[in-house]
Design an enzyme around this catalytic site. Structure first.
Site, PDB file in Angstrom:
ATOM      1  N   HIS A 122       3.139   1.467   9.390  1.00 40.14           N
ATOM      2  CA  HIS A 122       4.531   1.006   9.369  1.00 40.14           C
ATOM      3  C   HIS A 122       5.379   1.964  10.198  1.00 40.14           C
ATOM      4  O   HIS A 122       6.297   2.612   9.689  1.00 40.14           O
ATOM      5  CB  HIS A 122       5.038   0.929   7.925  1.00 40.14           C
ATOM      6  CG  HIS A 122       4.291  -0.044   7.078  1.00 40.14           C
ATOM      7  ND1 HIS A 122       4.156  -1.370   7.405  1.00 40.14           N
ATOM      8  CD2 HIS A 122       3.619   0.123   5.908  1.00 40.14           C
ATOM      9  CE1 HIS A 122       3.451  -1.989   6.477  1.00 40.14           C
ATOM     10  NE2 HIS A 122       3.102  -1.110   5.564  1.00 40.14           N
ATOM     11  N   GLU A 161      -2.291  -3.956   0.964  1.00 39.96           N
ATOM     12  CA  GLU A 161      -3.288  -3.376   0.055  1.00 39.96           C
ATOM     13  C   GLU A 161      -3.326  -4.141  -1.257  1.00 39.96           C
ATOM     14  O   GLU A 161      -4.404  -4.459  -1.776  1.00 39.96           O
ATOM     15  CB  GLU A 161      -2.970  -1.902  -0.221  1.00 39.96           C
ATOM     16  CG  GLU A 161      -3.952  -1.256  -1.196  1.00 39.96           C
ATOM     17  CD  GLU A 161      -3.476   0.081  -1.741  1.00 39.96           C
ATOM     18  OE1 GLU A 161      -3.632   0.323  -2.955  1.00 39.96           O
ATOM     19  OE2 GLU A 161      -2.938   0.894  -0.960  1.00 39.96           O
ATOM     20  N   THR A 185      -2.219   2.475  -4.227  1.00 43.62           N
ATOM     21  CA  THR A 185      -2.499   3.891  -3.929  1.00 43.62           C
ATOM     22  C   THR A 185      -1.270   4.655  -3.455  1.00 43.62           C
ATOM     23  O   THR A 185      -1.214   5.883  -3.583  1.00 43.62           O
ATOM     24  CB  THR A 185      -3.612   4.027  -2.867  1.00 43.62           C
ATOM     25  OG1 THR A 185      -3.211   3.349  -1.669  1.00 43.62           O
ATOM     26  CG2 THR A 185      -4.924   3.464  -3.375  1.00 43.62           C
ATOM     27  N   SER A 202       7.887   1.058   5.646  1.00 45.66           N
ATOM     28  CA  SER A 202       6.955   1.933   4.937  1.00 45.66           C
ATOM     29  C   SER A 202       7.369   2.138   3.482  1.00 45.66           C
ATOM     30  O   SER A 202       8.405   2.756   3.197  1.00 45.66           O
ATOM     31  CB  SER A 202       6.865   3.288   5.644  1.00 45.66           C
ATOM     32  OG  SER A 202       6.119   4.212   4.868  1.00 45.66           O
TER      33      SER A 202
END
Length: 291
Positions: free
Chosen positions: A41, A131, A167, A230
């Protein structure tokens, strides 16, 4: 004399570093290649890779290419997309982060247990994060994505619950969610043994927080470099801001404002796990010219 320092703990996390390194190796021996989604990102890093011949494609486009190199990013993909990639006649380079890969397999095995006990999987993270979308694909039972510490409406409290974290999730928010969920179970009289918690937040993210707090306190001004998309950057920049009110989040050196540095003796440059070292150095050099 103004002291300008770069946070030694900033920059790519191991998973992203591996992916960017693989992309460099591929482009060194190929005129062009493709990545399944954006590798990081960070627009500046994506532009650099694009200039070297890396194009971003979506999973629905895989069938349009043949005998091409396609890179799977650190976030990983769903089993369905993985299968589609393997069926194609393209060269697939899988750079799924090893931590994410282990998490995928853990979700798959635990979800099988939950299926047998009429339980459910809860993933604490961003619904549209690649993810998380991949992790949902590895679940064989009902899976619920939770984004906020006080979000419970979709969870069936009376059924067994297994909780995982993205994560790169916010550590504080995840811990608050687990505390709130445990309190909710006690409130309705459900056995605490019905709740399994897997704290799967990446160790490098956990380590960054105390180091970042220390770095933010040590400097008069903090410049936090991160792409707008991000999640990790949003979280970490908020940590820096709590420690130092003179924290400014930017995407590149073009956003720097000279007035930020008036009367500053110590200026710190830091960034997200998706911010390349070369960009941190470029921002530091630009700050130096403005002081």
């Amino acid at each position: 004399m103004v002291k300008i320092s770069i946070d030694p703990f900033a920059g790519f996390c191991p998973g992203v570093k591996k992916t960017i390194s693989l992309a460099g190796e591929i482009l060194a021996s190929n005129d062009y290649a493709y990545s399944l989604g954006e590798l990081v990102h960070c627009p500046e890093e994506l532009n650099r890779l694009s200039e070297q011949g890396l194009a971003v494609i979506g999973s629905e486009e895989v069938g349009k290419f043949s005998n091409s190199v396609i890179l799977i990013r650190a976030h990983g993909v769903t089993p369905e997309i993985q299968h589609e990639l393997e069926k194609s006649d393209n060269i697939i380079v899988d750079s799924t982060c090893s931590i994410v890969r282990r998490l995928q397999q853990k979700v798959r095995s635990v979800s099988q247990q939950m299926l047998q006990s009429n339980g459910q999987i809860v993933i604490f993270g961003k619904k549209k994060h690649p993810e998380v979308e991949g992790l949902v694909g590895y679940s064989n039972c009902k899976v619920i994505v939770i984004e906020k510490p006080d979000e419970f409406s979709k969870i069936e409290i009376s059924r067994p619950i297994s909780v995982f974290a993205q994560t790169t999730a916010n550590v504080v928010d995840f811990e608050s969610f687990i505390t709130n969920l445990s309190d909710k179970l006690s409130e309705v009289g459900v056995n605490r043994e019905n709740l399994q918690v897997y704290n799967t937040i990446c160790g490098s993210i956990k380590m960054r927080v105390p180091k970042l707090r220390e770095f933010a306190r040590e400097n008069d001004v903090i410049v936090f470099v991160s792409g707008e998309q991000s999640s990790n950057g949003t979280y970490l920049s908020s940590i820096a801001l709590k420690e130092n009110i003179n924290t400014h989040k930017i995407s590149s050196e073009t956003e720097l404002m000279p007035q930020w540095f008036e009367n500053a003796k110590k200026i710190g440059i830091t960034g997200a796990a998706s911010t390349p070292e070369w960009l941190l150095n470029r921002v530091a050099e630009s700050v130096r010219k403005q002081c």
